[in-house]
Design a protein around this motif. Structure first.
Motif, PDB file in Angstrom:
ATOM      1  N   UNK A   9      -0.542  -0.953  -5.382  1.00  0.00           N
ATOM      2  CA  UNK A   9      -0.320  -2.417  -4.958  1.00  0.00           C
ATOM      3  C   UNK A   9       1.112  -2.827  -5.314  1.00  0.00           C
ATOM      4  N   UNK A  10       1.371  -2.395  -6.799  1.00  0.00           N
ATOM      5  CA  UNK A  10       2.488  -3.139  -7.446  1.00  0.00           C
ATOM      6  C   UNK A  10       3.794  -2.139  -6.898  1.00  0.00           C
ATOM      7  N   UNK A  11       3.594  -1.079  -6.776  1.00  0.00           N
ATOM      8  CA  UNK A  11       4.411   0.028  -6.271  1.00  0.00           C
ATOM      9  C   UNK A  11       5.164  -0.434  -5.000  1.00  0.00           C
ATOM     10  N   UNK A  12       4.217  -1.094  -3.874  1.00  0.00           N
ATOM     11  CA  UNK A  12       4.569  -1.203  -2.590  1.00  0.00           C
ATOM     12  C   UNK A  12       5.324  -2.519  -2.550  1.00  0.00           C
ATOM     13  N   UNK A  13       4.770  -3.372  -3.344  1.00  0.00           N
ATOM     14  CA  UNK A  13       5.222  -4.672  -3.453  1.00  0.00           C
ATOM     15  C   UNK A  13       6.809  -4.689  -4.284  1.00  0.00           C
ATOM     16  N   UNK A  14       6.867  -4.006  -5.227  1.00  0.00           N
ATOM     17  CA  UNK A  14       7.983  -3.900  -6.015  1.00  0.00           C
ATOM     18  C   UNK A  14       9.026  -3.006  -5.285  1.00  0.00           C
ATOM     19  N   UNK A  15       8.513  -2.170  -4.384  1.00  0.00           N
ATOM     20  CA  UNK A  15       9.359  -1.085  -3.961  1.00  0.00           C
ATOM     21  C   UNK A  15       9.846  -0.045  -4.868  1.00  0.00           C
ATOM     22  N   UNK A  16       8.869   0.283  -5.716  1.00  0.00           N
ATOM     23  CA  UNK A  16       9.346   1.116  -7.054  1.00  0.00           C
ATOM     24  C   UNK A  16       8.580   2.254  -7.170  1.00  0.00           C
ATOM     25  N   UNK A  17       9.248   3.465  -7.519  1.00  0.00           N
ATOM     26  CA  UNK A  17       8.116   4.637  -7.810  1.00  0.00           C
ATOM     27  C   UNK A  17       7.684   5.200  -6.448  1.00  0.00           C
ATOM     28  N   UNK A  18       8.448   5.034  -5.332  1.00  0.00           N
ATOM     29  CA  UNK A  18       7.682   5.343  -4.020  1.00  0.00           C
ATOM     30  C   UNK A  18       8.068   6.875  -3.681  1.00  0.00           C
ATOM     31  N   UNK A  19       7.146   7.742  -3.152  1.00  0.00           N
ATOM     32  CA  UNK A  19       7.556   9.065  -2.872  1.00  0.00           C
ATOM     33  C   UNK A  19       8.685   9.171  -1.800  1.00  0.00           C
ATOM     34  N   UNK A  20       9.532  10.236  -1.844  1.00  0.00           N
ATOM     35  CA  UNK A  20      10.281  10.782  -0.798  1.00  0.00           C
ATOM     36  C   UNK A  20       9.508  11.135   0.424  1.00  0.00           C
TER      37      UNK A  20
END
Length: 526
Positions: A71-82
């Motif tokens: 959830x945090x990764x999506x909300x913060x737009x961080x650490x997402x896959x290419x």
């Protein structure tokens, strides 16, 4: 030999942990502040419950984690896959491109490699056009080395998934097994754009889930524990690590869901409203037959509309650390912001400079905590008005979740639940179980494993009973894949909706199966 299990739930304010024995009784429990990197908070909580319990480490066989990582990764737009997003649906779906309506920053992060390929099916399972395999090979060769995850969505794949599966085979053939592939037929329900968004988001958080899984397993190993690891998913059940890394999107909103399951277990209630009061928010959900009621609406995650299953929840900005602001004219506001995990340093009763909901409850003598003399000077009459407003916020949320005017049992859980009174409007009784502060971690530890399928069947080819039997078998297979014991599976939910707008007497069937954890020898994972 006794066996033990660990349950850990990572919330926005606290990371809660429990150790349970084979009768699911609490042996030790703790709350530790959630840290920015999440892993440190998990380590700290883990160390504390194991140290306090003093049980042989080799007897800890299972460890369950409910986490907000994805959830945090999506909300913060961080650490997402290419990622690459492939939609099989040309020429039928060219008018609306993938990621339409998604916030610009998320589209920028996830929309670098978007492709539309000829193929897809009609609503009755007929091919629109045959799949353009040559184009798929061309795409695969183009993205080699540029992406680590692929999202594949085909038109009406919940009816026929053959084009998605063939596209997946081609991607694996060219890209190898290291590139994760997400298929929309396994994730969302019928609507194309929402299902596509859910699949793209799933593909984007695969690495986040893998990192969380590895971190948790390493934390256990550092403590000398070789346990079988499971992740909490948002329908109140568990999934194996392998399944979680394939479908990380199902971990989103598992925290409140764990609290609902824990509340049901602690009170032996199967139907009730649960109010989970944390440090920042209160989540209000509904138990139906011991499982959370599911939302029937499209759900936004990080600004993107999706249609995969989610619990039906209302979140309100009221928690133990919610900030109270009083103006000179005696007016006041309750939240919605909070001091969160900094409550022990920020609130007045602990020597801080911020008036919080916890200070109000202590000043009014409703809670014993901190140093009450530090709030003794506050105007009691005004604080009573603030307290009434706090309670009203919760009562309104309860009222919104009810489906009739009848009073219903209300279960209070979460560390901040000490703020609420014994009587609430709309509640036939208010239950505050023992260990309610760590109900979320208990919910993670005691949960069963489930599998769910949602398909459209044409009842010209099958009878309704045959369609339901096929769906039940598929749901059981999904549960077994997720780590359930094949010998004690039960069907916990069946829903079939005739689709009047489709020819061929079509019906949409959704089935969920659940069972206890498969008793397996602990082996090396991940």
């Amino acid at each position: 030999m006794s066996t033990y299990r660990i349950g850990i739930d990572v919330g926005g304010t606290h990371t809660d942990a429990v150790l349970l024995d084979e009768r699911n009784q609490v042996v030790s429990e703790t709350k530790s502040p959630t840290t920015e990197d999440v892993a440190t908070g998990i380590y700290t909580a883990l160390k504390k419950i194991i140290g306090d319990a003093n049980v042989p480490r080799e007897q800890i066989k299972y460890a369950m984690l409910g986490t907000t990582h994805c959830t945090n990764a999506i909300v913060e737009r961080k650490r997402l896959n290419k990622i690459a997003a492939i939609r099989i649906g040309a020429p039928a779906t060219l008018a609306v491109k993938p990621l339409v309506g998604v916030p610009d920053d998320l589209r920028e992060a996830l929309g670098k490699h978007v492709y539309l390929v000829r193929g897809g099916h009609e609503f009755d399972g007929r091919e629109i056009v045959s799949l353009d395999e040559a184009h798929l090979y061309q795409i695969a060769n183009e993205i080699v080395g540029k992406v680590d995850s692929v999202a594949i969505t085909s038109v009406f794949s919940p009816v026929s998934k053959s084009h998605e599966e063939r596209a997946s085979e081609i991607m694996k053939e060219v890209l190898g097994d290291d590139v994760a592939i997400s298929l929309s037929s396994e994730i969302g329900s019928v609507g194309l754009l929402e299902r596509e968004n859910a699949t793209i988001i799933n593909a984007a958080v695969v690495n986040v889930a893998k990192t969380a899984a590895d971190g948790f397993i390493n934390a256990l190993k550092n403590e000398g524990i070789e346990a079988k690891v499971f992740f909490g998913q948002n329908d109140g059940t568990l999934m194996s690590v392998e399944y979680a890394v394939k479908y990380p999107i199902f971990t989103i909103a598992c925290g409140p869901t764990n609290s609902l399951r824990g509340a049901s277990y602690l009170t032996k209630s199967s139907d009730a409203i649960v109010v989970d009061v944390g440090g920042t928010t209160s989540d209000v959900g509904v138990l139906i037959q011991s499982f959370p009621r599911e939302s029937s609406l499209a759900v936004e995650i990080g600004g993107a509309r999706t249609n995969f299953r989610m619990p039906d929840l209302i979140s309100i900005g009221l928690g133990g650390g919610t900030i109270i602001r009083i103006k000179d004219n005696g007016e006041f506001t309750v939240g919605p912001d909070s001091v969160g995990y900094r409550l022990p340093e920020k609130s007045l009763i602990f020597g801080g400079d911020t008036l919080t909901t916890t200070d109000v409850a202590v000043a009014l003598g409703k809670v014993e905590l901190g140093d009450a003399s530090k709030v003794a000077h506050l105007d009691k009459e005004l604080l009573n008005k603030v307290y009434v407003k706090m309670v009203e916020l919760v009562e309104e949320a309860i009222d919104k979740m009810k489906t009739s005017s009848e009073d219903v049992p209300v279960i209070l859980v979460g560390g901040g639940s000490i703020l609420l009174p014994e009587d609430l409007k709309g509640a036939s009784e208010v239950i505050r179980p023992q260990h309610s502060g760590v109900a979320n971690a208990i919910g993670a530890a005691i949960s069963q494993v489930s599998g769910q399928v949602e398909r459209i069947y044409k009842l010209v080819e099958l009878t309704r009973d045959q369609a339901l039997d096929i769906a039940k078998d598929e749901a059981k297979q999904e549960a077994i894949k997720a780590g359930a014991d094949p010998n004690n599976l039960v069907i916990v939910d069946v829903e079939d909706v005739p689709l009047a707008y489709l020819p061929g007497n079509a019906t949409r069937v959704r089935v969920k199966a659940a069972g206890d954890l498969a008793q397996v020898e602990v082996n090396e994972l991940v």
